[in-house]
Design a protein around this motif. Structure first.
Motif, short mmCIF file in Angstrom:
data_model
loop_
_atom_site.label_atom_id
_atom_site.label_comp_id
_atom_site.label_asym_id
_atom_site.label_seq_id
_atom_site.Cartn_x
_atom_site.Cartn_y
_atom_site.Cartn_z
N PHE A 11 0.83 -1.20 0.00
CA PHE A 11 0.00 0.00 0.00
C PHE A 11 0.86 1.25 0.00
N GLY A 12 2.03 1.14 0.64
CA GLY A 12 2.96 2.27 0.59
C GLY A 12 3.33 2.60 -0.85
N VAL A 13 3.57 1.55 -1.63
CA VAL A 13 3.92 1.76 -3.04
C VAL A 13 2.71 2.28 -3.82
N ALA A 14 1.56 1.61 -3.62
CA ALA A 14 0.39 1.92 -4.44
C ALA A 14 -0.18 3.29 -4.11
N LEU A 15 0.00 3.76 -2.88
CA LEU A 15 -0.61 5.02 -2.49
C LEU A 15 0.30 6.22 -2.69
N SER A 16 1.49 6.00 -3.23
CA SER A 16 2.32 7.16 -3.54
C SER A 16 1.60 7.96 -4.62
N PRO A 17 1.66 9.29 -4.54
CA PRO A 17 0.84 10.12 -5.44
C PRO A 17 1.02 9.76 -6.91
N TYR A 18 2.25 9.49 -7.31
CA TYR A 18 2.54 9.18 -8.70
C TYR A 18 1.82 7.92 -9.14
N ASN A 19 1.89 6.88 -8.29
CA ASN A 19 1.24 5.63 -8.64
C ASN A 19 -0.27 5.74 -8.58
N LEU A 20 -0.77 6.57 -7.65
CA LEU A 20 -2.21 6.79 -7.59
C LEU A 20 -2.70 7.41 -8.88
N LEU A 21 -1.95 8.41 -9.35
CA LEU A 21 -2.32 9.07 -10.60
C LEU A 21 -2.30 8.06 -11.75
N THR A 22 -1.25 7.22 -11.77
CA THR A 22 -1.14 6.19 -12.81
C THR A 22 -2.34 5.26 -12.77
N PRO A 59 9.24 -0.15 -13.25
CA PRO A 59 8.45 -1.38 -13.48
C PRO A 59 7.18 -1.47 -12.64
N GLU A 60 7.26 -1.08 -11.34
CA GLU A 60 6.04 -1.27 -10.54
C GLU A 60 4.93 -0.33 -11.02
N THR A 61 5.31 0.88 -11.43
CA THR A 61 4.30 1.81 -11.94
C THR A 61 3.70 1.30 -13.24
N ALA A 62 4.56 0.78 -14.12
CA ALA A 62 4.06 0.25 -15.39
C ALA A 62 3.08 -0.89 -15.14
N LEU A 63 3.44 -1.75 -14.19
CA LEU A 63 2.58 -2.89 -13.89
C LEU A 63 1.25 -2.43 -13.29
N ILE A 64 1.31 -1.41 -12.45
CA ILE A 64 0.08 -0.87 -11.87
C ILE A 64 -0.81 -0.31 -12.97
N LEU A 65 -0.20 0.39 -13.92
CA LEU A 65 -0.95 0.94 -15.05
C LEU A 65 -1.67 -0.18 -15.80
N LEU A 66 -0.90 -1.24 -16.10
CA LEU A 66 -1.49 -2.33 -16.89
C LEU A 66 -2.60 -3.03 -16.13
N ALA A 67 -2.38 -3.24 -14.82
CA ALA A 67 -3.40 -3.92 -14.03
C ALA A 67 -4.67 -3.08 -13.94
N ALA A 68 -4.49 -1.76 -13.80
CA ALA A 68 -5.66 -0.88 -13.72
C ALA A 68 -6.43 -0.90 -15.03
N VAL A 69 -5.69 -0.93 -16.14
CA VAL A 69 -6.36 -0.99 -17.45
C VAL A 69 -7.15 -2.29 -17.56
#
Lengths: 503, 151
Positions: A11-22, A59-69
Motif C-alpha cells: 500500500f505504501g507503493v500503491a498510495l504514492s501520489p505518482y502511482n495513484l495518478l497512474t 516497473p512497478e508503476t508500469a505494472l500498476i498501469l497495466l493492471a488498472a487498465v
C-alpha cells in the motif's frame, strides 16, 4: 503476519501520489477501451506497453498501469452490453442477456450501478484471494525445478484446450502454433538461427508487441469491416441511477458465489474471464427458482457474470505472479511487459522484489475502489463515447496500433510483420481458432523449451526426469484429466438423456 | 471444407518447416538437447492434428461463431489490407503526418464516412495523434519529408 507486513509495504507503493495518478489514468483508459466494441483488455494493455516504456515508467508503476487498465476493461465492457446489447469485450457477452432487457425496461441506471457494484465485489473477493493464496503458492513453487516447470506448462496448454468448450483440437493447434512461433529467431543456447529465412528483422525473434497487436488489433479491424453495425441505438440511461438497498441485498448471495467461482476459474491457466462469467451465469440460473426471469431482465443474471469476470481478472494474476505462467491472454501480455523490464516472474519475485508484487496487489484494491467511484457518477460521460462512429474510431485504432509497433524498434519491418500476422490471425479467427491460445502459446514457448532443455541437461538426456518427482506425477495426472475432459463431454453429449438435461 | 483446406496447407507448411529444422544443429554441443528437438516436436504434433482434421469423418459440425464472407465484404477486406500495407510502406518515407492523413482518410472512407467527414476527420486524427504521442508521450515518430520544415 508476514502477509500483513508486506501488504503494508504494497500500500505504501500503491498510495504514492505518482502511482495513484497512474492507477487513475489506467482505470479511466481501461473503462473507455473496455466499452468500445472491438477493443478489449488484450489490445489495451498491449498498446500501453510501448507508451509506458517511452515514458520511462519504473516497473512497478508500469505494472500498476497495466493492471488498472485490465480491471477497467472488465468494468467498461458492461456499459455497451447493457445499453447497446453489444458486448464491449468477450467476457461481457453474458452481461447482455439480462442487462439489455433491464435497460429496455427503463432500468438502465439501476443495471449500470448494480453491475458496477457487482464488479467491485468480484474484484475485492478475488484480490483477497490473491493476498491469501499467492504467497502460499509462491513458497510452495520454490520447490519447482525445470522438469516441474515444463510439465506445468504442458498442463497450462492442455488446460486451455480442455476448457475450450466445443473445439478442443482447434484450441490445441492454436496453442501449438503459438509455441512454434516462439522458436523463431536466434536460439539462445546454441546461437543457431531458426526459421529466420535470412531476414535480419526476425533474427531477434518475433517481438511480442508485434504479435499481440497483429493478432488482436489488425484482425479486429478486419472483423469490424464486416460488422459495421448501424441502426443500433443506445438505450438512454434515465430514471433512477442508483440501485436501492433491496435490490442490492437480493443479489448479494449471487455476488459472493460468483466471486468465488470467478476467482477459481481465473487462477486456472487458460480458463479466464469469459468462461468464468458463463459458468457463473449458468450456475445461478440453475440454482434459481422455477419462476426466475433469467434472460428477461433478472438482476441476478446481471450480477453473476459481472462479479465473475472481475474476479477472474484478478485471479489470473495469481499464476502469473507466483509461477510465471499466465492464466489469460491479458496476463500473458503483462508477463511479456515484465520480461521487457528484465524481470522474470516466478516464486523468487516475492522475495527479490516484494515492492513490485505487493505494490501490484495493493493497487488492485486501489483501482477497484477508484473504478466504482468513477463508474457510478460518470456513466453518462462514458455512454457519450459510445456515440463515436466507427469510421472515426477504426483509423485512430489502426494508427495507434502502428505507432505502438513502430515505437519498439523503429523499423517498418515490424509494421509489415504485424500486418502479415494480422492477416493470418484473421484467417485463423474465421476458421474458429482461438487467438488467445496462440498468444498464450507464444508467451509460454520460450520458457517451455528453456525448461525442457535445462531439465534434460540435468539428467544428461534421460527423459525419466520429466516424471521423476511426485509433483510432476500429480501434474501429469491433471494433464490426463484435461485431455479426457473433452472426450467425456463428447461422450455425454451423444447420450440421449443428456439432451433432455441440456434442454 | 475450409477446415480441410486449412489442414492440408498446414500439413504442407509443417513438412517444409520440418525439413528446414532438420538442418539445425549446434556446432558445439554442451547439452543433450540441441536447437532442433523442440520445434520438431511441435511440428510433429501440429501435423498430427492436421492429419486428423484432414481425414476425420464428416459429423455434424458445431455451429460457427463467425459469419461467412461474401464478395462485397472480401473486396473491402482486401482494400483494407492494401491500405495498411501502403501505410507501412510510406510510414518512414513520407513521415508520420502525411502518411497518416492519407491512411486515415482512406480507412474512414472504407468504414462508411462521407467525403467531407473522412477528409476533416482523417486530418484531425493524424495531427492529433502526432501531437499526443510526439509531444505528450515522448514517443519519437518519423517526420519524413516534413523534417526540412523543422528548424
Amino acid at each position: 503476519m508476514d502477509t500483513l507486513h508486506y501488504l503494508g509495504i504494497g500500500f505504501g507503493v500503491a498510495l504514492s501520489p505518482y502511482n495513484l495518478l497512474t492507477a487513475f489514468c489506467g482505470a479511466l483508459i481501461g473503462t473507455v477501451v473496455g466499452l468500445l466494441p472491438g477493443l478489449g483488455p488484450v489490445n489495451g494493455v498491449a498498446l500501453l506497453i510501448p507508451i509506458a516504456f517511452a515514458l520511462g515508467l519504473p516497473p512497478e508503476t508500469a505494472l500498476i498501469l497495466l493492471a488498472a487498465v485490465y480491471l477497467g476493461c472488465e468494468y467498461g465492457g458492461r456499459i455497451s452490453s447493457i445499453l447497446l446489447n453489444i458486448p464491449g469485450e468477450a467476457s461481457a457477452v453474458m452481461t447482455t442477456l439480462d442487462g439489455y432487457p433491464l435497460a429496455r425496461q427503463g432500468k438502465a441506471g439501476v443495471a449500470l450501478s448494480l453491475s458496477a457494484w457487482s464488479s467491485f465485489i468480484g474484484g475485492t473477493i478475488a484480490t483477497l484471494g490473491v493476498v491469501l493464496f499467492a504467497p502460499l503458492l509462491a513458497t510452495w513453487a520454490v520447490a519447482f525445478g525445470p522438469a516441474e516447470y515444463f510439465v506445468l506448462m504442458v498442463f497450462a496448454i492442455t488446460c486451455l484446450a480442455g476448457m475450450a468448450d466445443n473445439k478442443p483440437l482447434k484450441t490445441a493447434v492454436a496453442a501449438l502454433i503459438g509455441l512454434f512461433l516462439s522458436c523463431v529467431g536466434i536460439d539462445a543456447n546454441s546461437g543457431v538461427y531458426r526459421f529466420t529465412f535470412g531476414s535480419l528483422g526476425l533474427a531477434d525473434g518475433i517481438q511480442f508487441v508485434v504479435l499481440v497487436l497483429g493478432l488482436f488489433s489488425v484482425s479486429e479491424i478486419l472483423v469490424l469491416l464486416e460488422r459495421t453495425h448501424h441502426g443500433q441505438k443506445a438505450v438512454k440511461a434515465s430514471g433512477r441511477m442508483l440501485f436501492n438497498f433491496k435490490e442490492g441485498t437480493s443479489v448479494f448471495a449471487t455476488n459472493m458465489r460468483s466471486g468465488v467461482v470467478g476467482f477459481v476459474l481465473g487462477v486456472l491457466p487458460g480458463a479466464g474471464a469469459t468462461l468464468a462469467s458463463a459458468v457463473a451465469y449458468m450456475s445461478e440460473k440453475r440454482m434459481a427458482h422455477k419462476d426466475n426471469r433469467f434472460g428477461k431482465g433478472d438482476l441476478r443474471g446481471l450480477a453473476a457474470p459481472e462479479t465473475a469476470n472481475s474476479a477472474a481478472a484478478c485471479g489470473a494474476m495469481v499464476p502469473m505472479l507466483t509461477l510465471g505462467v499466465p492464466g489469460s491472454g491479458t496476463t500473458a501480455v503483462m508477463l511479456g511487459a515484465l520480461t521487457l523490464y528484465n524481470i522474470t516472474p516466478g516464486p523468487m519475485l516475492f522475495q527479490s522484489q516484494p515492492d513490485i508484487v505487493w505494490g501490484l496487489i495493493a493497487s488492485l484494491f486501489v483501482a477497484n475502489v477508484m473504478l466504482i467511484v468513477m463508474n457510478v457518477p460518470m456513466v453518462r460521460v462514458f455512454t457519450r463515447i459510445l456515440a463515436v462512429p466507427t469510421w472515426a474510431l477504426v483509423p485512430a485504432i489502426a494508427i495507434i496500433t502502428s505507432i505502438g509497433v513502430y515505437a519498439v524498434h523503429s523499423t517498418t519491418f515490424d509494421l509489415f510483420l504485424m500486418i502479415g500476422i494480422g492477416i493470418c490471425g484473421y484467417a485463423l479467427r474465421k476458421l474458429d481458432f482461438s487467438l488467445s491460445a496462440v498468444l498464450l502459446g507464444f508467451i509460454l514457448g520460450g520458457m517451455m523449451e528453456e525448461n525442457l532443455r535445462r531439465a534434460l541437461s540435468l539428467s544428461n538426456g534421460e527423459l525419466g526426469i520429466l516424471w521423476g518427482s511426485p509433483i510432476t506425477l500429480v501434474v501429469w495426472a491433471l494433464v490426463a484429466l484435461m485431455i479426457a475432459l473433452p472426450v467425456i463431454r463428447a461422450w455425454r453429449a451423444r447420450k440421449p438423456s443428456a439432451v433432455q438435461v441440456a434442454g | 471444407m475450409h477446415d480441410r483446406i486449412f489442414a492440408g496447407s498446414n500439413l504442407l507448411i509443417c513438412t517444409v518447416l520440418a525439413v528446414l529444422a532438420w538442418g539445425y544443429h549446434a556446432p558445439f554441443a554442451y547439452e543433450p538437447v540441441g536447437p532442433r528437438a523442440f520445434p520438431l516436436l511441435l511440428l510433429l504434433l501440429i501435423a498430427g492434428a492436421a492429419l486428423y482434421q484432414l481425414f476425420k469423418p464428416l459429423g455434424h459440425a458445431p455451429a460457427k461463431e463467425e459469419p461467412g464472407l461474401d464478395r462485397h465484404v472480401s473486396r473491402k477486406i482486401s482494400l483494407c489490407i492494401a491500405a495498411m500495407l501502403a501505410y507501412a510502406a510510406v510510414f518512414e518515407v513520407l513521415g508520420f503526418i502525411p502518411s497518416s492523413v492519407l491512411f486515415a482518410v482512406a480507412m474512414a472512407r472504407l468504414y462508411g464516412a462521407s467525403g467531407l467527414q473522412s477528409g476533416v476527420g482523417g486530418a484531425l486524427i493524424a495531427v492529433g495523434l502526432y501531437l499526443l504521442f510526439d509531444y505528450g508521450l515522448d514517443v519519437p515518430l518519423p517526420l519524413g519529408m516534413l523534417a526540412s520544415l523543422e528548424n
